[in-house]
Design a protein around this motif. Sequence first.
Motif, PDB file in Angstrom:
ATOM      1  N   LYS A   1       0.994  -1.123   0.191  1.00 50.07           N
ATOM      2  CA  LYS A   1       0.083  -0.092  -0.003  1.00 50.07           C
ATOM      3  C   LYS A   1       0.788   1.296   0.005  1.00 50.07           C
ATOM      4  N   LEU A   2       0.367   2.326  -0.655  1.00 48.31           N
ATOM      5  CA  LEU A   2       1.249   3.472  -0.903  1.00 48.31           C
ATOM      6  C   LEU A   2       1.410   3.963   0.584  1.00 48.31           C
ATOM      7  N   SER A   3       2.515   4.212   1.014  1.00 46.35           N
ATOM      8  CA  SER A   3       3.027   4.740   2.299  1.00 46.35           C
ATOM      9  C   SER A   3       4.306   5.579   2.167  1.00 46.35           C
ATOM     10  N   LEU A   4       4.269   6.577   3.231  1.00 43.63           N
ATOM     11  CA  LEU A   4       5.267   7.617   3.268  1.00 43.63           C
ATOM     12  C   LEU A   4       6.112   7.568   4.264  1.00 43.63           C
ATOM     13  N   PRO A   5       7.567   7.570   4.361  1.00 44.66           N
ATOM     14  CA  PRO A   5       8.604   7.298   5.453  1.00 44.66           C
ATOM     15  C   PRO A   5       8.245   8.816   6.501  1.00 44.66           C
ATOM     16  N   VAL A   6       8.185   8.131   7.718  1.00 49.36           N
ATOM     17  CA  VAL A   6       7.760   9.116   8.742  1.00 49.36           C
ATOM     18  C   VAL A   6       9.037   9.022   9.945  1.00 49.36           C
ATOM     19  N   GLY A   7       8.907  10.021  10.671  1.00 52.73           N
ATOM     20  CA  GLY A   7      10.142  10.361  11.749  1.00 52.73           C
ATOM     21  C   GLY A   7      10.422  11.413  11.965  1.00 52.73           C
ATOM     22  N   PRO A   8      11.593  11.597  12.818  1.00 47.76           N
ATOM     23  CA  PRO A   8      12.179  12.588  12.952  1.00 47.76           C
ATOM     24  C   PRO A   8      13.106  13.184  12.131  1.00 47.76           C
ATOM     25  N   ALA A   9      13.669  12.270  11.293  1.00 48.24           N
ATOM     26  CA  ALA A   9      14.485  12.671  10.134  1.00 48.24           C
ATOM     27  C   ALA A   9      13.622  13.299   9.152  1.00 48.24           C
ATOM     28  N   MET A  10      12.480  13.493   9.236  1.00 48.62           N
ATOM     29  CA  MET A  10      11.740  14.347   8.237  1.00 48.62           C
ATOM     30  C   MET A  10      11.762  15.700   8.494  1.00 48.62           C
ATOM     31  N   VAL A  11      11.999  16.265   9.310  1.00 48.58           N
ATOM     32  CA  VAL A  11      12.062  17.501   9.830  1.00 48.58           C
ATOM     33  C   VAL A  11      13.283  18.390   9.203  1.00 48.58           C
ATOM     34  N   GLY A  12      12.647  19.584   8.433  1.00 46.91           N
ATOM     35  CA  GLY A  12      13.671  20.308   8.019  1.00 46.91           C
ATOM     36  C   GLY A  12      13.949  19.907   6.344  1.00 46.91           C
ATOM     37  N   ARG A  13      13.234  18.841   6.025  1.00 45.39           N
ATOM     38  CA  ARG A  13      13.522  18.089   4.583  1.00 45.39           C
ATOM     39  C   ARG A  13      12.861  18.769   3.614  1.00 45.39           C
ATOM     40  N   VAL A  14      13.202  18.705   2.425  1.00 45.57           N
ATOM     41  CA  VAL A  14      12.226  19.142   1.381  1.00 45.57           C
ATOM     42  C   VAL A  14      12.202  17.796   0.460  1.00 45.57           C
ATOM     43  N   ILE A  15      11.007  17.021   0.313  1.00 44.72           N
ATOM     44  CA  ILE A  15      10.601  15.695  -0.294  1.00 44.72           C
ATOM     45  C   ILE A  15       9.710  15.896  -1.391  1.00 44.72           C
ATOM     46  N   ASP A  16       9.244  14.927  -2.001  1.00 42.44           N
ATOM     47  CA  ASP A  16       8.264  14.848  -2.776  1.00 42.44           C
ATOM     48  C   ASP A  16       7.292  13.841  -2.296  1.00 42.44           C
ATOM     49  N   PRO A  17       6.069  13.757  -2.536  1.00 41.99           N
ATOM     50  CA  PRO A  17       5.092  12.968  -1.963  1.00 41.99           C
ATOM     51  C   PRO A  17       5.320  11.476  -1.621  1.00 41.99           C
ATOM     52  N   LEU A  18       6.315  10.877  -2.389  1.00 42.43           N
ATOM     53  CA  LEU A  18       6.765   9.742  -2.094  1.00 42.43           C
ATOM     54  C   LEU A  18       7.806   9.555  -1.058  1.00 42.43           C
ATOM     55  N   GLY A  19       8.502  10.790  -0.550  1.00 44.29           N
ATOM     56  CA  GLY A  19       9.180  10.509   0.664  1.00 44.29           C
ATOM     57  C   GLY A  19      10.675  10.673  -0.054  1.00 44.29           C
ATOM     58  N   LEU A  20      10.942  10.890  -1.624  1.00 40.80           N
ATOM     59  CA  LEU A  20      12.291  10.867  -1.830  1.00 40.80           C
ATOM     60  C   LEU A  20      12.747  12.487  -1.613  1.00 40.80           C
ATOM     61  N   PRO A  21      13.937  12.708  -1.495  1.00 42.53           N
ATOM     62  CA  PRO A  21      14.638  14.004  -1.024  1.00 42.53           C
ATOM     63  C   PRO A  21      14.658  14.809  -2.454  1.00 42.53           C
ATOM     64  N   LEU A  22      14.302  15.986  -2.232  1.00 43.35           N
ATOM     65  CA  LEU A  22      14.475  17.032  -3.369  1.00 43.35           C
ATOM     66  C   LEU A  22      15.663  18.067  -3.078  1.00 43.35           C
ATOM     67  N   ASP A  23      16.174  18.091  -1.732  1.00 42.57           N
ATOM     68  CA  ASP A  23      17.100  18.942  -1.273  1.00 42.57           C
ATOM     69  C   ASP A  23      18.451  18.638  -1.417  1.00 42.57           C
ATOM     70  N   GLY A  24      18.673  17.440  -2.409  1.00 39.61           N
ATOM     71  CA  GLY A  24      20.185  17.190  -2.594  1.00 39.61           C
ATOM     72  C   GLY A  24      20.589  16.445  -1.665  1.00 39.61           C
ATOM     73  N   GLU A  25      19.989  16.053  -0.548  1.00 36.74           N
ATOM     74  CA  GLU A  25      20.593  15.300   0.830  1.00 36.74           C
ATOM     75  C   GLU A  25      20.517  13.748   0.587  1.00 36.74           C
ATOM     76  N   GLU A  26      20.680  13.053   1.485  1.00 33.17           N
ATOM     77  CA  GLU A  26      20.494  11.652   1.446  1.00 33.17           C
ATOM     78  C   GLU A  26      19.232  11.353   1.632  1.00 33.17           C
ATOM     79  N   VAL A  27      18.496  10.200   1.427  1.00 28.91           N
ATOM     80  CA  VAL A  27      17.349   9.641   1.789  1.00 28.91           C
ATOM     81  C   VAL A  27      16.990   9.902   3.133  1.00 28.91           C
ATOM     82  N   PRO A  28      15.950  10.282   3.634  1.00 31.08           N
ATOM     83  CA  PRO A  28      15.611  10.402   5.293  1.00 31.08           C
ATOM     84  C   PRO A  28      15.522   9.085   5.696  1.00 31.08           C
TER      85      PRO A  28
END
Length: 499
Positions: free
Chosen positions: A98-125
Motif C-alpha cells: 500500500k502506498l506509504s510515506l516514511p515518517v520520523g524525526p529525520a523528516m523535519v527540515g527536509r524537502v521531499i516529494d509525495p513519495l518521501g524521496l529527497p529534493l534538497d540534494g541530501e540523502e534519503v531520510p
Amino acid sequence: MSSDLKRDATSLLQRQAQWLDHHQLQPRITECGQVVSVGDGIAWISGLPTAAIDDLLSFADGSQALVFDLNQKLIGAILLHATERLTAGTEVSLANLKLSLPVGPAMVGRVIDPLGLPLDGEEVPEAELWQPLECPSATITARDFVHHPLYTGNRIIDTLIPIGRGQRQLLIGDEGLGRSSLALDTLIYQKDQDVLCIYVMIGQRRSNVIDNIELLRRYGALDYTTVIVAEGSALPGLQHLAPFAGCALAEYWMHQGRHTLVIYDDLSTHAKTYRELSLLLRRPPGREAYPGDIFSVHARLLERATCLSAAQGGGSMTALPIVETNQGEIEAYIPTNLISITDGQVYLDAALFSGGFRPAIDIGKSVSRIGGNAQHPAIKHEAGRMKLDYLQFLELEVFTRFGSRLEASMEKAIRRGRVLREILKQERLAPEPIRFQLAWMIAFNEGMLDEIEPDRISPLLLKLSQRLQSADELELDSPREQWQHQVADWVHQAEASDS
C-alpha cells in the motif's frame, strides 16, 4: 571429526530428510499484466484480475503506478514514476504494498516529494515508520473540542477571526492577494511555539518553490518544517497525492502527541489535477467538468485534521487549505465545497488590496466558527464587539462621501473606525506576539488612540511593541488594571517623544 560434530551433522541430515518427505512440489502462480497504452501520466493495463483500487503496481522497466480506476477489461493507473523505457507491452505486476510515506524525526527540515524521496540534494531520510497516505480519520470518541489557540502573528486573525489547534481554516481569495504570504507568516510565527509544520506546494513553478524554501530557511522555519513539493512539471499523480502525503506526516506526529500545522497550497490546483486525471480515465464529468466525487476527496483529506482527546495523546492537526477564486466569485464550485467542509474562512478582497489595506482581509466575509472557543479570555474580552463596530464604521463611512454634516457621535465613531483600520494594517513577514495584540486592543478600547492622527498610528504601535518586549512581568493572565496602567504610560511616552 569429534563425536559432537558427528552428532550435529547427523541431526541436521535427519531434519532435512523429514522436510523432504513432507514437501510437496506445487506451481507458484503470480499475476502478470501488460501495458496497453501510456500517456499524460496515465497507463492502461490489461490482466491483473485481483488488482484493487489504490494498489501499487511495479513495471518491468522500473516504473511505478497506482491503481486509480477499474473497468471490465482494463485497469486505469496513475503513474508515480515513469522511465523513458515505459511503453506499450511492458509487463506489470502487483507490488503487494500500500502506498506509504516514511515518517520520523529525520523528516523535519527536509524537502521531499509525495513519495518521501529527497529534493534538497541530501540523502534519503531515515524512516522510523511508514505511514499510509490514505487512512480513516479519527473517530468522534477519539476527538476533543478545540480548546487551545493557534496564533498566527496577524492582528486581524488573532483577535477577530481566531484559529484553534485542530481547526480547519480556509484561506480564500483571488490570485496575487497574499494568501500564500499569510500562510507563510503563520508558519514563521510557529517558531518556539511547539508546533511542527508541513508546507505542501502543489503544481507551482519551480522558481516560486525555490523562493518559498529560501524564505523559510532565512527565517529559521525549516528547523521545525517539512516541505512537500509536487511542482508543475511533476506527474499529475504526484500532484494529486501531495496533500495526502502532507496529511499523513502531520497525522503521524499528531498521534505521537505533538501539535502540527499543515498548509495546502493550494487545493484549487489539486482539484484541477484530479479533474484532469478523471477525464483522462474517462470518468463522467459533472459540474464544471469536475468528477462527482471531488467533494469526497477534499472531505476525506480535511476531516483528518482534528484535536485528539487526552486519552489519545492530546495531539492536534490544524489545516490551512488555500483556494483560489476567479474575480472574487466565492460561490464557485470548489470554493463552496471547501467552505462547507472547513470550520471557517479568511477571505481576501481585491478592492481592499488595491486600496492599500494589507493584508486585504475582508472582515465581513471572514468567519471562524469554533476558534472563539480557544481564545484566551483576555483577548476574547477585548475583542468583544470590535468586529461589529468596525463593520458599522464601514457603513457609516459611506455617508461621508456625500459631504453631509454628521452628529458628533457619528463623527467620533468614524474617527475611531479610521484609527482601527490603520491599526489592522500589517506588513508582510512581520508576525507579532499575542501580548502585543492585547496591548493595542486595550489602548484602543480605552480611547488612548482616539486623538492620534491615522498617519501616526503605525510608528506609535512600533514603539509600543518595542517597549512591550522588555516588559517580562506582563503576561496574558496579568490583571487588566496592570495592563491598562502600563499601556497608558507607554502611549503617553510615545506621544511625548513624537512631539
